[in-house]
Enzyme design. Sequence first.
Site, PDB file in Angstrom:
ATOM      1  N   GLU A 220      10.567   7.841  -3.284  1.00  0.00           N
ATOM      2  CA  GLU A 220       9.552   8.691  -2.645  1.00  0.00           C
ATOM      3  C   GLU A 220      10.033  10.144  -2.556  1.00  0.00           C
ATOM      4  O   GLU A 220       9.235  11.077  -2.641  1.00  0.00           O
ATOM      5  CB  GLU A 220       9.177   8.162  -1.256  1.00  0.00           C
ATOM      6  CG  GLU A 220       8.571   6.750  -1.226  1.00  0.00           C
ATOM      7  CD  GLU A 220       7.087   6.691  -1.626  1.00  0.00           C
ATOM      8  OE1 GLU A 220       6.482   7.744  -1.935  1.00  0.00           O
ATOM      9  OE2 GLU A 220       6.526   5.572  -1.637  1.00  0.00           O
TER      10      GLU A 220
ATOM     11  N   GLU B 170      -7.457  12.060   3.566  1.00  0.00           N
ATOM     12  CA  GLU B 170      -7.409  11.861   2.114  1.00  0.00           C
ATOM     13  C   GLU B 170      -8.777  12.049   1.462  1.00  0.00           C
ATOM     14  O   GLU B 170      -9.260  11.218   0.712  1.00  0.00           O
ATOM     15  CB  GLU B 170      -6.826  10.469   1.790  1.00  0.00           C
ATOM     16  CG  GLU B 170      -6.422  10.360   0.326  1.00  0.00           C
ATOM     17  CD  GLU B 170      -5.544   9.135   0.034  1.00  0.00           C
ATOM     18  OE1 GLU B 170      -4.616   8.869   0.812  1.00  0.00           O
ATOM     19  OE2 GLU B 170      -5.798   8.492  -0.975  1.00  0.00           O
TER      20      GLU B 170
ATOM     21  N   LYS C 280      -0.945   7.023   8.251  1.00  0.00           N
ATOM     22  CA  LYS C 280      -1.558   5.911   7.517  1.00  0.00           C
ATOM     23  C   LYS C 280      -0.963   4.616   8.019  1.00  0.00           C
ATOM     24  O   LYS C 280       0.249   4.436   8.005  1.00  0.00           O
ATOM     25  CB  LYS C 280      -1.290   6.041   6.016  1.00  0.00           C
ATOM     26  CG  LYS C 280      -2.237   6.969   5.291  1.00  0.00           C
ATOM     27  CD  LYS C 280      -2.145   6.710   3.802  1.00  0.00           C
ATOM     28  CE  LYS C 280      -3.055   7.612   3.006  1.00  0.00           C
ATOM     29  NZ  LYS C 280      -2.912   7.362   1.558  1.00  0.00           N
TER      30      LYS C 280
ATOM     31  N   HIS D 135       1.663   5.389  -7.436  1.00  0.00           N
ATOM     32  CA  HIS D 135       1.272   4.280  -6.563  1.00  0.00           C
ATOM     33  C   HIS D 135       0.164   3.403  -7.148  1.00  0.00           C
ATOM     34  O   HIS D 135       0.050   2.241  -6.789  1.00  0.00           O
ATOM     35  CB  HIS D 135       0.841   4.804  -5.187  1.00  0.00           C
ATOM     36  CG  HIS D 135       1.997   5.210  -4.322  1.00  0.00           C
ATOM     37  ND1 HIS D 135       2.875   6.214  -4.666  1.00  0.00           N
ATOM     38  CD2 HIS D 135       2.445   4.734  -3.121  1.00  0.00           C
ATOM     39  CE1 HIS D 135       3.799   6.349  -3.715  1.00  0.00           C
ATOM     40  NE2 HIS D 135       3.553   5.468  -2.772  1.00  0.00           N
TER      41      HIS D 135
ATOM     42  N   ARG E   4      -4.517  15.030  -0.374  1.00  0.00           N
ATOM     43  CA  ARG E   4      -3.583  13.991   0.065  1.00  0.00           C
ATOM     44  C   ARG E   4      -3.431  12.871  -0.966  1.00  0.00           C
ATOM     45  O   ARG E   4      -2.402  12.199  -1.013  1.00  0.00           O
ATOM     46  CB  ARG E   4      -4.026  13.422   1.420  1.00  0.00           C
ATOM     47  CG  ARG E   4      -3.047  12.408   1.974  1.00  0.00           C
ATOM     48  CD  ARG E   4      -3.244  12.081   3.440  1.00  0.00           C
ATOM     49  NE  ARG E   4      -2.202  11.150   3.872  1.00  0.00           N
ATOM     50  CZ  ARG E   4      -1.993  10.765   5.111  1.00  0.00           C
ATOM     51  NH1 ARG E   4      -2.751  11.230   6.075  1.00  0.00           N
ATOM     52  NH2 ARG E   4      -1.030   9.919   5.416  1.00  0.00           N
TER      53      ARG E   4
ATOM     54  N   HIS F 286       8.788  -1.682  -2.472  1.00  0.00           N
ATOM     55  CA  HIS F 286       7.733  -0.699  -2.712  1.00  0.00           C
ATOM     56  C   HIS F 286       8.269   0.500  -3.512  1.00  0.00           C
ATOM     57  O   HIS F 286       7.661   0.932  -4.498  1.00  0.00           O
ATOM     58  CB  HIS F 286       7.151  -0.246  -1.378  1.00  0.00           C
ATOM     59  CG  HIS F 286       6.151   0.862  -1.486  1.00  0.00           C
ATOM     60  ND1 HIS F 286       4.942   0.713  -2.134  1.00  0.00           N
ATOM     61  CD2 HIS F 286       6.182   2.147  -1.051  1.00  0.00           C
ATOM     62  CE1 HIS F 286       4.276   1.862  -2.085  1.00  0.00           C
ATOM     63  NE2 HIS F 286       5.007   2.743  -1.427  1.00  0.00           N
TER      64      HIS F 286
ATOM     65  N   ASN G  84      -0.101   9.839  -3.795  1.00  0.00           N
ATOM     66  CA  ASN G  84      -0.076   8.509  -4.403  1.00  0.00           C
ATOM     67  C   ASN G  84       0.447   8.524  -5.830  1.00  0.00           C
ATOM     68  O   ASN G  84       0.267   7.547  -6.563  1.00  0.00           O
ATOM     69  CB  ASN G  84      -1.481   7.897  -4.367  1.00  0.00           C
ATOM     70  CG  ASN G  84      -1.872   7.488  -2.960  1.00  0.00           C
ATOM     71  OD1 ASN G  84      -1.124   6.790  -2.296  1.00  0.00           O
ATOM     72  ND2 ASN G  84      -3.030   7.942  -2.501  1.00  0.00           N
TER      73      ASN G  84
ATOM     74  N   HIS H 172       1.303  -0.170  -6.963  1.00  0.00           N
ATOM     75  CA  HIS H 172       0.625  -1.216  -6.184  1.00  0.00           C
ATOM     76  C   HIS H 172       0.261  -2.398  -7.077  1.00  0.00           C
ATOM     77  O   HIS H 172       0.311  -3.551  -6.645  1.00  0.00           O
ATOM     78  CB  HIS H 172      -0.624  -0.666  -5.506  1.00  0.00           C
ATOM     79  CG  HIS H 172      -0.340   0.220  -4.336  1.00  0.00           C
ATOM     80  ND1 HIS H 172      -1.292   1.030  -3.748  1.00  0.00           N
ATOM     81  CD2 HIS H 172       0.794   0.427  -3.629  1.00  0.00           C
ATOM     82  CE1 HIS H 172      -0.748   1.698  -2.747  1.00  0.00           C
ATOM     83  NE2 HIS H 172       0.511   1.348  -2.652  1.00  0.00           N
TER      84      HIS H 172
ATOM     85  N   ARG I 259      -8.618  -0.725  21.524  1.00  0.00           N
ATOM     86  CA  ARG I 259      -9.226   0.404  20.804  1.00  0.00           C
ATOM     87  C   ARG I 259      -8.354   1.661  20.795  1.00  0.00           C
ATOM     88  O   ARG I 259      -8.863   2.768  20.617  1.00  0.00           O
ATOM     89  CB  ARG I 259     -10.604   0.750  21.370  1.00  0.00           C
ATOM     90  CG  ARG I 259     -11.610  -0.385  21.257  1.00  0.00           C
ATOM     91  CD  ARG I 259     -13.036   0.112  21.451  1.00  0.00           C
ATOM     92  NE  ARG I 259     -13.965  -1.000  21.480  1.00  0.00           N
ATOM     93  CZ  ARG I 259     -14.399  -1.597  22.581  1.00  0.00           C
ATOM     94  NH1 ARG I 259     -13.982  -1.170  23.755  1.00  0.00           N
ATOM     95  NH2 ARG I 259     -15.251  -2.592  22.504  1.00  0.00           N
TER      96      ARG I 259
ATOM     97  N   LYS J  83       5.285  16.579   2.943  1.00  0.00           N
ATOM     98  CA  LYS J  83       4.258  15.628   3.363  1.00  0.00           C
ATOM     99  C   LYS J  83       3.438  16.205   4.509  1.00  0.00           C
ATOM    100  O   LYS J  83       2.206  16.128   4.512  1.00  0.00           O
ATOM    101  CB  LYS J  83       4.873  14.298   3.788  1.00  0.00           C
ATOM    102  CG  LYS J  83       3.807  13.336   4.321  1.00  0.00           C
ATOM    103  CD  LYS J  83       4.070  11.923   3.987  1.00  0.00           C
ATOM    104  CE  LYS J  83       2.848  11.072   4.314  1.00  0.00           C
ATOM    105  NZ  LYS J  83       3.090   9.651   4.152  1.00  0.00           N
TER     106      LYS J  83
END
Lengths: 365, 365
Positions: free
Chosen positions: B184, B236, B142, B247, B240, B264, B244, B251, B120, B226
């Site tokens: 990026e 987000e 993330k 993206h 935030r 990517h 993306n 994606h 955890r 960032k």
Amino acid sequence: MQTLDLALPDTRYPIHIGRDLLKRVDLILPHLPVPQVAIVTNTTVAPLYLATLQNALENAGIACIPVILPDGEEHKTWVSLNRIFDALLEARAERKITLIALGGGVIGDMTGFAAACYQRGANFIQIPTTLLAQVDSSVGGKTAINHPLGKNMIGAFYQPRMVLADLSLLETLPDREISAGLAEVIKYALLGDDAFFAWLEEHIDALRGREHDALLYAVRRSIEMKAEIVAEDEREQGRRALLNLGHTFGHAIEAGLGFGAWLHGEAVAAGMVLAAELSREYGWLSQQDCNRIGYLIENAGLPVHAPDLGVANWKSLMSHDKKVEQGAIRFVLLERLGRAVLKGDVDDRTLDRVLTGDRVRPCAG
Amino acid sequence: MQTLDLALPDTRYPIHIGRDLLKRVDLILPHLPVPQVAIVTNTTVAPLYLATLQNALENAGIACIPVILPDGEEHKTWVSLNRIFDALLEARAERKITLIALGGGVIGDMTGFAAACYQRGANFIQIPTTLLAQVDSSVGGKTAINHPLGKNMIGAFYQPRMVLADLSLLETLPDREISAGLAEVIKYALLGDDAFFAWLEEHIDALRGREHDALLYAVRRSIEMKAEIVAEDEREQGRRALLNLGHTFGHAIEAGLGFGAWLHGEAVAAGMVLAAELSREYGWLSQQDCNRIGYLIENAGLPVHAPDLGVANWKSLMSHDKKVEQGAIRFVLLERLGRAVLKGDVDDRTLDRVLTGDRVRPCAG
């Protein structure tokens, strides 16, 4: 209905306790950010309660995705968890969906962990259907799955938005599961409230007989104690570890016999007896205290003897415990009835005496 | 060495940027609660840098568990994640162990997610070895793995204790990976800083040539932007999502072609070109702006044409995006060069024009 409030640094949520709460969608609706839920349950609970909850939600205009998993601790694995993800993604469920756990501790732990991970955090509600889940696992945000090398090793701290502890759901619970739940109730008394322990000695038969007033008091008092400890120490940096009384031995029993052979509550019960014995070795508990603990556990319909796993095997299994720090197993022991402490320096000889003592018996197989 | 500080409500951590940082155990040691780490890396990075880091740590008395995973986006799965858990549990690693991610975005995302889940929540440090990971994925917490039905669908927000962006590690990076990282970098300029965009137009050859001063400025400026956005909106809930840019299309390209076919950064590059086209359809960007964006991306060695996935397939793939709310895909578009906005009500005809326009070409196969 009675409502307790669990206040944490980042969030707070209500825990409702009472009868016939399953149809109370008015309690659920305010906690749904979008009108879509996944109801995660198992093959035992689904035929009893899924339709009631699903119909009530659908009548209120909520889209429901039911996810029915196999029942049992041995299914608290990545495979089951992934079936939740598959169902969510096949239904194109959005990040703001609410996952509702309708089941016992296994369903609650897995659903909560799925919610923690789905798109990095979906919404989550607990509707525990067993006594054990109502008094313990549904409250406090510990979620997890098991790994072959250890119980609850993969998980997250992730809080639900609400807990609905419907005592009516306990009517269909097998006697063995009631007893398993009572193990955790007894745990709270042992670790923090000797008056509650005396109350339990008086009312153990009423509880096993599922008398409403007795259950309401025991569930409420247990959740109250848990909520208070969790509010103080959400991430188990300190005092929350005391809630693991009996669990270091208990987890070893579960892993040693194979998950699912004993119910979690049964393993914890036998584990608490060993923790009491270890506390007696340190001169903290009297023989009479140990006897009282043993009697209450026995009267709750729970095992007072742990299976003989072999001393080396016991220690190997316990060394996986999450409380281990710098190689030392930390045990939760009892300074006295109603007062638990964390002890990190238990010496081998004392531990060996307990692991080979009267409270350990050869496995029946 | 330059150091940025990312301050979040619950935590803050340093991001060190400079040369020859891999041996700087003095930077790492203060962040280890116990003298035990797992170094998670891959088959490409391990032969180059694992020994340097491991020797430096072991000489300082730190026990190291190396975990070497297969390289590539197609391995960002539960299977690889579980290999980390297996290694930790076989070594009886404690909750307070530190997981060090030594690799690109895939290793960083998986190691961070493993740290988030192990007992955890274990400790976690990022040592990104690609330009893309240095400017983007190693910062901001993330973490995730992919699911066959969507990229990064299973994960957590979980912050590292420190990020070590060692520019020396980029010397061994293939040209294609440098270009993927520049995608990026260009993204930050497009979404928030038109002066940086103009600087990139001037210095794109220096960056591809790995000139230290140019890299230092581009990495620092990217991380700065960032960190500022993440500090404002860790989970987000709002701004935030602008990170993306490119993206949602990107994606879909990655999933549509199969994870790993395109890098990517390559998919994001082609995705940013489509986002620019969509912004032009709304009259926000001029044809000249779109051309500037296309030229810069092309000069960075990146694709300016997306593969033709088929309109229906594009939309199906994009409907899995984590930014979808109440069924609507939310696109990050450009109001102008240097200013991104989130747009939820893109109409089908406009989107169709972009998905069948000049910037989409039949797949080479």
